[in-house]
Scaffold this active site. Sequence first.
Site, PDB file in Angstrom:
ATOM      1  CG  ASP A  61      -2.002   1.039   1.180  1.00  0.00           C
ATOM      2  OD1 ASP A  61      -1.723   2.163   0.719  1.00  0.00           O
ATOM      3  OD2 ASP A  61      -3.139   0.723   1.579  1.00  0.00           O
TER       4      ASP A  61
ATOM      5  NE  ARG B 287     -17.064   0.234  -6.566  1.00  0.00           N
ATOM      6  CZ  ARG B 287     -17.562  -0.274  -5.428  1.00  0.00           C
ATOM      7  NH1 ARG B 287     -17.330  -1.528  -5.105  1.00  0.00           N
ATOM      8  NH2 ARG B 287     -18.288   0.474  -4.630  1.00  0.00           N
TER       9      ARG B 287
ATOM     10  CG  ASP C 164     -18.552  -9.678  -4.846  1.00  0.00           C
ATOM     11  OD1 ASP C 164     -19.540 -10.405  -5.106  1.00  0.00           O
ATOM     12  OD2 ASP C 164     -18.617  -8.690  -4.098  1.00  0.00           O
TER      13      ASP C 164
ATOM     14  CD  GLU D 188     -20.377  -4.882 -10.621  1.00  0.00           C
ATOM     15  OE1 GLU D 188     -21.257  -4.453  -9.866  1.00  0.00           O
ATOM     16  OE2 GLU D 188     -19.224  -5.107 -10.235  1.00  0.00           O
TER      17      GLU D 188
ATOM     18  CG  HIS E 224     -20.890  -5.572  -6.400  1.00  0.00           C
ATOM     19  ND1 HIS E 224     -20.458  -4.564  -7.217  1.00  0.00           N
ATOM     20  CD2 HIS E 224     -20.504  -5.215  -5.148  1.00  0.00           C
ATOM     21  CE1 HIS E 224     -19.845  -3.644  -6.486  1.00  0.00           C
ATOM     22  NE2 HIS E 224     -19.863  -4.019  -5.232  1.00  0.00           N
TER      23      HIS E 224
ATOM     24  N   GLY F  21     -20.392  -8.765  -1.836  1.00  0.00           N
ATOM     25  CA  GLY F  21     -19.458  -8.616  -0.709  1.00  0.00           C
ATOM     26  C   GLY F  21     -20.100  -7.986   0.520  1.00  0.00           C
ATOM     27  CB  ALA F  22     -21.416  -4.697   1.127  1.00  0.00           C
TER      28      ALA F  22
HETATM   29  P1  NAD Z   1     -10.058   1.867   2.131  1.00  0.00           P
HETATM   30  O1  NAD Z   1     -10.079   3.263   1.569  1.00  0.00           O
HETATM   31  O2  NAD Z   1     -10.190   1.680   3.593  1.00  0.00           O
HETATM   32  O3  NAD Z   1      -8.715   1.136   1.653  1.00  0.00           O
HETATM   33  C1  NAD Z   1      -8.177   1.234   0.368  1.00  0.00           C
HETATM   34  C2  NAD Z   1      -6.661   1.173   0.502  1.00  0.00           C
HETATM   35  O4  NAD Z   1      -6.086   1.102  -0.814  1.00  0.00           O
HETATM   36  C3  NAD Z   1      -6.065   2.426   1.179  1.00  0.00           C
HETATM   37  O5  NAD Z   1      -5.289   2.042   2.304  1.00  0.00           O
HETATM   38  C4  NAD Z   1      -5.198   3.053   0.090  1.00  0.00           C
HETATM   39  O6  NAD Z   1      -4.022   3.649   0.603  1.00  0.00           O
HETATM   40  C5  NAD Z   1      -4.875   1.839  -0.770  1.00  0.00           C
HETATM   41  N1  NAD Z   1      -4.448   2.155  -2.130  1.00  0.00           N
HETATM   42  C6  NAD Z   1      -4.853   3.167  -2.939  1.00  0.00           C
HETATM   43  N2  NAD Z   1      -4.220   3.085  -4.118  1.00  0.00           N
HETATM   44  C7  NAD Z   1      -3.401   2.005  -4.058  1.00  0.00           C
HETATM   45  C8  NAD Z   1      -2.509   1.397  -4.969  1.00  0.00           C
HETATM   46  N3  NAD Z   1      -2.298   1.912  -6.186  1.00  0.00           N
HETATM   47  N4  NAD Z   1      -1.852   0.271  -4.580  1.00  0.00           N
HETATM   48  C9  NAD Z   1      -2.044  -0.267  -3.359  1.00  0.00           C
HETATM   49  N5  NAD Z   1      -2.863   0.294  -2.438  1.00  0.00           N
HETATM   50  C10 NAD Z   1      -3.544   1.406  -2.791  1.00  0.00           C
HETATM   51  O7  NAD Z   1     -11.209   1.082   1.342  1.00  0.00           O
HETATM   52  P2  NAD Z   1     -11.903  -0.300   1.776  1.00  0.00           P
HETATM   53  O8  NAD Z   1     -13.112  -0.024   2.586  1.00  0.00           O
HETATM   54  O9  NAD Z   1     -10.885  -1.217   2.302  1.00  0.00           O
HETATM   55  O10 NAD Z   1     -12.421  -0.804   0.326  1.00  0.00           O
HETATM   56  C11 NAD Z   1     -11.536  -1.420  -0.582  1.00  0.00           C
HETATM   57  C12 NAD Z   1     -12.246  -1.711  -1.905  1.00  0.00           C
HETATM   58  O11 NAD Z   1     -13.384  -2.554  -1.675  1.00  0.00           O
HETATM   59  C13 NAD Z   1     -12.796  -0.489  -2.644  1.00  0.00           C
HETATM   60  O12 NAD Z   1     -12.564  -0.655  -4.028  1.00  0.00           O
HETATM   61  C14 NAD Z   1     -14.279  -0.549  -2.396  1.00  0.00           C
HETATM   62  O13 NAD Z   1     -15.012   0.104  -3.390  1.00  0.00           O
HETATM   63  C15 NAD Z   1     -14.490  -2.054  -2.417  1.00  0.00           C
HETATM   64  N6  NAD Z   1     -15.719  -2.532  -1.760  1.00  0.00           N
HETATM   65  C16 NAD Z   1     -16.395  -3.563  -2.363  1.00  0.00           C
HETATM   66  C17 NAD Z   1     -17.543  -4.066  -1.766  1.00  0.00           C
HETATM   67  C18 NAD Z   1     -18.290  -5.224  -2.379  1.00  0.00           C
HETATM   68  O14 NAD Z   1     -19.480  -5.351  -2.148  1.00  0.00           O
HETATM   69  N7  NAD Z   1     -17.636  -6.091  -3.125  1.00  0.00           N
HETATM   70  C19 NAD Z   1     -18.031  -3.495  -0.582  1.00  0.00           C
HETATM   71  C20 NAD Z   1     -17.293  -2.471   0.036  1.00  0.00           C
HETATM   72  C21 NAD Z   1     -16.125  -1.994  -0.574  1.00  0.00           C
END
Ligand code: NAD
Length: 313
Positions: free
Chosen positions: A171, A232, A256, A261, A279, A281-282
């Site tokens: 990260d 995503r 997922d 979509e 999709h 996950g949540a």
């Molecule tokens: P978050 O903001 O807490 O964490 C994201 C992390 O990614 C951050 O720590 C950031 O520093 C890091 N990051 C940004 N760019 C980066 C890169 N180029 N390389 C490596 N790390 C990088 O977000 P979160 O709540 O952990 O969510 C993560 C993902 O999950 C998001 O894409 C969100 O949209 C997705 N999500 C999906 C679902 C689902 O239903 N499948 C539900 C909730 C969230």
Amino acid sequence: MSDWKIIIADRLDHSGLEILAKSAQVDDRAGISSEELVSLIGDYDALIVRGQTRVNAEVFSAANKLKVVGRAGVGVDNIDLAAANQKNVTVVNSPQATTQAVAEHVIALLFSLARSIPAADGSMKSGLWQKKQLIGVEVRDKVLGIIGMGNIGSAVARLAKALGLRVIGFDPYLDNAEIESRGAMPVIPAELYTRADFISIHVPLSLETRGMIDGKVFSSMKREVRLISTARGGIIDETALLAALESGQVAGAALDVFVQEPPGMSALVSHPKVVATPHIGAQTFEAQARAAIDIANEVLAALAGKPLRWKIV
Ligand code: NAD
């Protein structure tokens, strides 16, 4: 009760609606079309969405009273943040509400890949007994590479450690000590790709991350890696993933999220080495209730001019 009017454009759990209704007039228009939203938005002080409604520049330009947009959940890629900023509209989300649900889904997908559970179930349902063909791998002592050590990435790290996986993470926005405190050994991307037996992606979709897992990255991964994405659609280059599955470079992928979509019966979804979920996950009762409660309180705080916990713009 104040004079605030709030429109709900995607389905919101009743627990959030009840909180909002105590302080404002709430119009639950879940599933409203974009055209209708543009025609109605001028009347409202607040708009609440989940991931479906696209809150684009057209919506903002018609939103003359709008003070706040609330996103129940995490990703705000369906909201035009620049347009919100220009119109002086606050955008808030509920980033912690769905963390546990997504992390648990990642673990479910990890085992689905390791033990071919969806394929085993499918074969049983077609009357087969494929015991000999369905030999899996154990996860204990395997290396899990986590890309993005935010809320979900670190929750996955904690669960994976408890299962005996060795967790490494990357990260660029966190220092090494922070990544370590979140449960992963910090590594550079090249090391993550060459060492990981399983890779799980947890970055937001942005200009920087769109297409970041491309053909070049796939060819640098350990052969027969297994890949999980609940982040995503669009972060993984789907054409490159298909090629990597075909060549055997990737032994399995659990997805997922998709560029489009729903994706329909695409070559990826129907691929025998792919485990696909829509999709979800949540999608737990607990997460949806938490997201609705958190966003209801945050939107009311924004309307009242109180301090905000999760302001994005
Ligand atoms: P978050 O903001 O807490 O964490 C994201 C992390 O990614 C951050 O720590 C950031 O520093 C890091 N990051 C940004 N760019 C980066 C890169 N180029 N390389 C490596 N790390 C990088 O977000 P979160 O709540 O952990 O969510 C993560 C993902 O999950 C998001 O894409 C969100 O949209 C997705 N999500 C999906 C679902 C689902 O239903 N499948 C539900 C909730 C969230």
